[in-house]
Design a protein around this motif. Structure first.
Motif, PDB file in Angstrom:
ATOM      1  N   PHE A  85       0.251  -7.318   5.019  1.00  0.00           N
ATOM      2  CA  PHE A  85      -1.066  -7.517   4.432  1.00  0.00           C
ATOM      3  C   PHE A  85      -1.927  -8.294   5.412  1.00  0.00           C
ATOM      4  N   THR A  86      -3.087  -7.759   5.677  1.00  0.00           N
ATOM      5  CA  THR A  86      -4.014  -8.360   6.633  1.00  0.00           C
ATOM      6  C   THR A  86      -4.851  -9.425   5.937  1.00  0.00           C
ATOM      7  N   PRO A  87      -5.551 -10.233   6.721  1.00  0.00           N
ATOM      8  CA  PRO A  87      -6.405 -11.266   6.127  1.00  0.00           C
ATOM      9  C   PRO A  87      -7.362 -10.699   5.080  1.00  0.00           C
ATOM     10  N   TYR A  88      -7.623 -11.499   4.089  1.00  0.00           N
ATOM     11  CA  TYR A  88      -8.540 -11.215   2.989  1.00  0.00           C
ATOM     12  C   TYR A  88      -8.080 -10.085   2.066  1.00  0.00           C
ATOM     13  N   THR A  89      -6.803  -9.707   2.111  1.00  0.00           N
ATOM     14  CA  THR A  89      -6.294  -8.724   1.155  1.00  0.00           C
ATOM     15  C   THR A  89      -6.257  -9.390  -0.220  1.00  0.00           C
ATOM     16  N   SER A  90      -6.843  -8.736  -1.209  1.00  0.00           N
ATOM     17  CA  SER A  90      -6.872  -9.320  -2.554  1.00  0.00           C
ATOM     18  C   SER A  90      -5.463  -9.350  -3.151  1.00  0.00           C
ATOM     19  N   ILE A  91      -5.254 -10.287  -4.054  1.00  0.00           N
ATOM     20  CA  ILE A  91      -3.969 -10.401  -4.739  1.00  0.00           C
ATOM     21  C   ILE A  91      -3.703  -9.129  -5.533  1.00  0.00           C
ATOM     22  N   LYS A  92      -4.739  -8.567  -6.119  1.00  0.00           N
ATOM     23  CA  LYS A  92      -4.597  -7.315  -6.858  1.00  0.00           C
ATOM     24  C   LYS A  92      -4.098  -6.205  -5.933  1.00  0.00           C
ATOM     25  N   GLU A  93      -4.638  -6.130  -4.722  1.00  0.00           N
ATOM     26  CA  GLU A  93      -4.202  -5.110  -3.767  1.00  0.00           C
ATOM     27  C   GLU A  93      -2.759  -5.357  -3.314  1.00  0.00           C
ATOM     28  N   VAL A  94      -2.392  -6.608  -3.107  1.00  0.00           N
ATOM     29  CA  VAL A  94      -1.003  -6.933  -2.751  1.00  0.00           C
ATOM     30  C   VAL A  94      -0.078  -6.398  -3.836  1.00  0.00           C
ATOM     31  N   ASN A  95      -0.376  -6.716  -5.089  1.00  0.00           N
ATOM     32  CA  ASN A  95       0.469  -6.273  -6.197  1.00  0.00           C
ATOM     33  C   ASN A  95       0.459  -4.754  -6.345  1.00  0.00           C
ATOM     34  N   ASN A  96      -0.688  -4.113  -6.117  1.00  0.00           N
ATOM     35  CA  ASN A  96      -0.753  -2.647  -6.170  1.00  0.00           C
ATOM     36  C   ASN A  96       0.134  -2.029  -5.097  1.00  0.00           C
ATOM     37  N   GLN A  97       0.051  -2.554  -3.883  1.00  0.00           N
ATOM     38  CA  GLN A  97       0.867  -2.023  -2.787  1.00  0.00           C
ATOM     39  C   GLN A  97       2.360  -2.215  -3.061  1.00  0.00           C
ATOM     40  N   LEU A  98       2.704  -3.408  -3.543  1.00  0.00           N
ATOM     41  CA  LEU A  98       4.113  -3.695  -3.827  1.00  0.00           C
ATOM     42  C   LEU A  98       4.634  -2.860  -4.992  1.00  0.00           C
TER      43      LEU A  98
END
Length: 134
Positions: free
Chosen positions: A66-79
């Protein structure tokens, strides 16, 4: 009964803080292993290749960057699941690190915050990554 309840609560809190302390220490050791590997390699065409499977001995089946400024929502979506520890990394408001997350059985096994001063991580296929020199 009250003493047993207090003892149990103290024991659980102690385990929580010991585990958290161990996790932070372990995360720092993994970060240093990766940084050492990066530093020992020569840049080839401004890139470094690191084989995570050879470098780390813990179990994981997927790795995400995950690159800088990745939203927490996007982290959870990707995972594909909610990682409660994602918010504590601050990746959604930081520009100084790339976040590398190792997952096993839909749970975060480990994560590393790699300072961007060592380069930016670029995906090269599903499980292959390169570190572009800064």
């Amino acid at each position: 009964m009250k003493k047993l309840l207090i003892f149990t609560l103290v024991a659980l809190l102690s385990i929580f803080f010991i585990d958290r302390s161990y996790s932070k220490q372990n995360q720092a050791e993994l970060q240093q292993m990766l940084i050492s590997k990066i530093e020992e390699q020569q840049l080839v065409n401004n890139e470094i290749k690191v084989n995570f499977e050879e470098l780390f001995d813990f179990k994981w089946d997927k790795v995400y960057v995950f690159t800088p400024y990745t939203s927490i929502k996007e982290v959870n979506n990707q995972l594909g699941f909610t990682w409660l520890g994602a918010k504590s990394t601050g990746i959604d408001r930081r520009d100084d690190v790339n976040l590398i997350v190792f997952v096993e059985n839909n749970q975060v096994a480990q994560y590393i915050e790699l300072p961007r001063s060592y380069g930016d991580i670029v995906a090269k296929g599903e499980e292959a990554f390169e570190i572009n020199g800064s």
